[in-house]
Design an enzyme around this catalytic site. Structure first.
Site, PDB file in Angstrom:
ATOM      1  N   LYS A  10      45.304  16.085 -39.147  1.00 25.43           N
ATOM      2  CA  LYS A  10      44.490  15.909 -38.216  1.00 25.43           C
ATOM      3  C   LYS A  10      43.966  16.328 -36.578  1.00 25.43           C
ATOM      4  O   LYS A  10      44.541  16.614 -36.052  1.00 25.43           O
ATOM      5  CB  LYS A  10      46.564  14.771 -37.786  1.00 25.43           C
ATOM      6  N   THR A  55      48.227  13.280 -43.149  1.00 23.49           N
ATOM      7  CA  THR A  55      47.543  13.142 -41.827  1.00 23.49           C
ATOM      8  C   THR A  55      48.271  12.676 -41.045  1.00 23.49           C
ATOM      9  O   THR A  55      48.265  13.082 -39.672  1.00 23.49           O
ATOM     10  CB  THR A  55      46.021  12.444 -41.831  1.00 23.49           C
ATOM     11  N   ASP A  56      48.903  10.634 -41.406  1.00 23.01           N
ATOM     12  CA  ASP A  56      49.277   9.880 -40.767  1.00 23.01           C
ATOM     13  C   ASP A  56      51.037  10.395 -39.989  1.00 23.01           C
ATOM     14  O   ASP A  56      51.368  10.598 -39.137  1.00 23.01           O
ATOM     15  CB  ASP A  56      49.822   8.676 -40.898  1.00 23.01           C
ATOM     16  N   ARG A 173      53.645  -0.525 -15.696  1.00 23.75           N
ATOM     17  CA  ARG A 173      53.579   0.331 -16.528  1.00 23.75           C
ATOM     18  C   ARG A 173      52.588   1.555 -16.152  1.00 23.75           C
ATOM     19  O   ARG A 173      52.201   1.313 -14.651  1.00 23.75           O
ATOM     20  CB  ARG A 173      52.372  -0.749 -16.813  1.00 23.75           C
ATOM     21  N   VAL A 215      45.479  -5.466 -11.820  1.00 18.89           N
ATOM     22  CA  VAL A 215      43.626  -4.685 -11.453  1.00 18.89           C
ATOM     23  C   VAL A 215      43.838  -5.712  -9.943  1.00 18.89           C
ATOM     24  O   VAL A 215      42.469  -5.094  -9.388  1.00 18.89           O
ATOM     25  CB  VAL A 215      43.239  -4.422 -12.801  1.00 18.89           C
ATOM     26  N   GLN A 216      43.240  -7.233 -10.663  1.00 12.85           N
ATOM     27  CA  GLN A 216      42.363  -7.853  -9.402  1.00 12.85           C
ATOM     28  C   GLN A 216      42.345  -7.539  -8.074  1.00 12.85           C
ATOM     29  O   GLN A 216      42.090  -7.298  -7.451  1.00 12.85           O
ATOM     30  CB  GLN A 216      42.178  -9.262 -10.136  1.00 12.85           C
ATOM     31  N   ASN A 242      40.067  -1.069 -17.220  1.00  8.69           N
ATOM     32  CA  ASN A 242      41.901  -0.999 -17.399  1.00  8.69           C
ATOM     33  C   ASN A 242      41.117  -0.401 -18.896  1.00  8.69           C
ATOM     34  O   ASN A 242      41.681  -1.050 -19.786  1.00  8.69           O
ATOM     35  CB  ASN A 242      42.612  -2.511 -17.047  1.00  8.69           C
ATOM     36  N   HIS A 244      43.473   2.185 -20.574  1.00 15.99           N
ATOM     37  CA  HIS A 244      44.811   1.301 -21.856  1.00 15.99           C
ATOM     38  C   HIS A 244      45.524   2.503 -22.218  1.00 15.99           C
ATOM     39  O   HIS A 244      45.086   3.368 -22.611  1.00 15.99           O
ATOM     40  CB  HIS A 244      44.775   0.830 -22.721  1.00 15.99           C
TER      41      HIS A 244
END
Length: 279
Positions: A10, A55-56, A173, A215-216, A242, A244
């Site tokens: 992977k 591979t996962d 977050r 974010v604003q 943003n 993630h």
């Protein structure tokens, strides 16, 4: 025909490890490739996949070992990965682990490195735009791709909910962005270089030390701080994706998510823009 050699695994397993067992967080972002050699010839020559570790599954192993060893140095972590495959799978004879790190440095606020706010090493590209006519000129300076993050003190809650909403609210977050910004000059500073640095310093201080409900709001507060810090600027325009970092669900492997292991993603991303002026 002879199968001379083979390997598989992977690649581009992106992992952000956040060590947050104290107020001072540590971050290590890696892009990992794991390649296996061993008793896999039959999958090539006969289509017999019984010995093949999906591979996962390899990706999942990288993820849960990252959670188990969140503070390990990169070299140590690579060794842990390799040893896991050799110890767990008798038919694996060799493991190649390649890991490249995206380096983050602490944001310095008033001379002190911040506990949980970081800036990307080798960061950003300064920009200049000048427009001239016989009547006059306009000049703006800026930066593109200026990347920074913080591991806490950011939330996203109380937004519009309807039938299209699947995103769950979160009071805590990881907040990361790659900012494009430009600021329009109304005067001539003593040093453009020093003034441009003051722009970034003011913006990063707000980012690092102010709780972000979104974010604003953070962009607006950063713009306000820039205008207060550099009087020769008329207005500033800021665009921030943003970026993630998605929490990895390790519950299938008996591990809780404690804000320590994330998958970095480049797209799609939220795009937030605003211009703040003196009115």
């Amino acid at each position: 025909m002879a199968l001379i050699r083979n390997s598989y695994g992977k690649g581009r397993v992106r992992i952000m490890r956040v060590k947050r067992d104290s107020a001072r967080h540590e971050v290590r972002e890696l892009t990992v490739e794991v390649l296996l050699t061993g008793a896999f010839d039959g999958s090539y020559t006969e289509g017999d996949n019984r010995s093949v570790i999906a591979t996962d599954s390899i990706k999942n192993i990288v993820n849960f070992l990252a959670r188990d060893h969140v503070g390990a140095e990169n070299e140590v972590f690579a060794g842990i990965l390799a040893r896991h495959f050799l110890d767990r799978y008798a038919h694996v004879s060799g493991v190649s682990v390649t890991a490249s790190e995206t380096k983050w440095s602490r944001i310095v606020i008033e001379g002190a490195p911040h506990d949980h706010a970081f800036v990307l090493d080798g960061n950003g590209r300064p920009t200049v735009k000048l427009t001239a006519t016989r009547e006059g000129t306009t000049l703006s300076s800026g930066v593109s791709g200026f990347t920074f993050l913080k591991t806490t003190q950011s939330a996203w809650e109380d937004y519009w909910f309807d039938e299209a909403t699947t995103l769950k609210p979160t009071p805590d977050r990881l907040f990361a962005t790659a900012m494009d910004a430009s600021w329009l000059w109304s005067g001539v500073p003593g040093s453009y270089e020093s003034a441009n640095q003051a722009v970034l310093d003011a913006a990063l201080k707000v980012f690092a030390t102010t709780f972000s409900p979104g974010v604003q709001n953070t962009l607006y507060l950063m713009g306000e701080a820039v205008l207060a810090a550099v009087p020769d600027i008329r207005e500033i325009s800021i665009a921030c994706p943003n970026k993630h970092y998605l929490p990895i669900d390790l519950s299938p492997f008996g591990r809780a998510f404690d804000g320590q292991v994330f998958t970095p993603t480049d797209e799609p991303h939220g795009q937030i823009t605003c211009t703040i002026g003196r009115g």
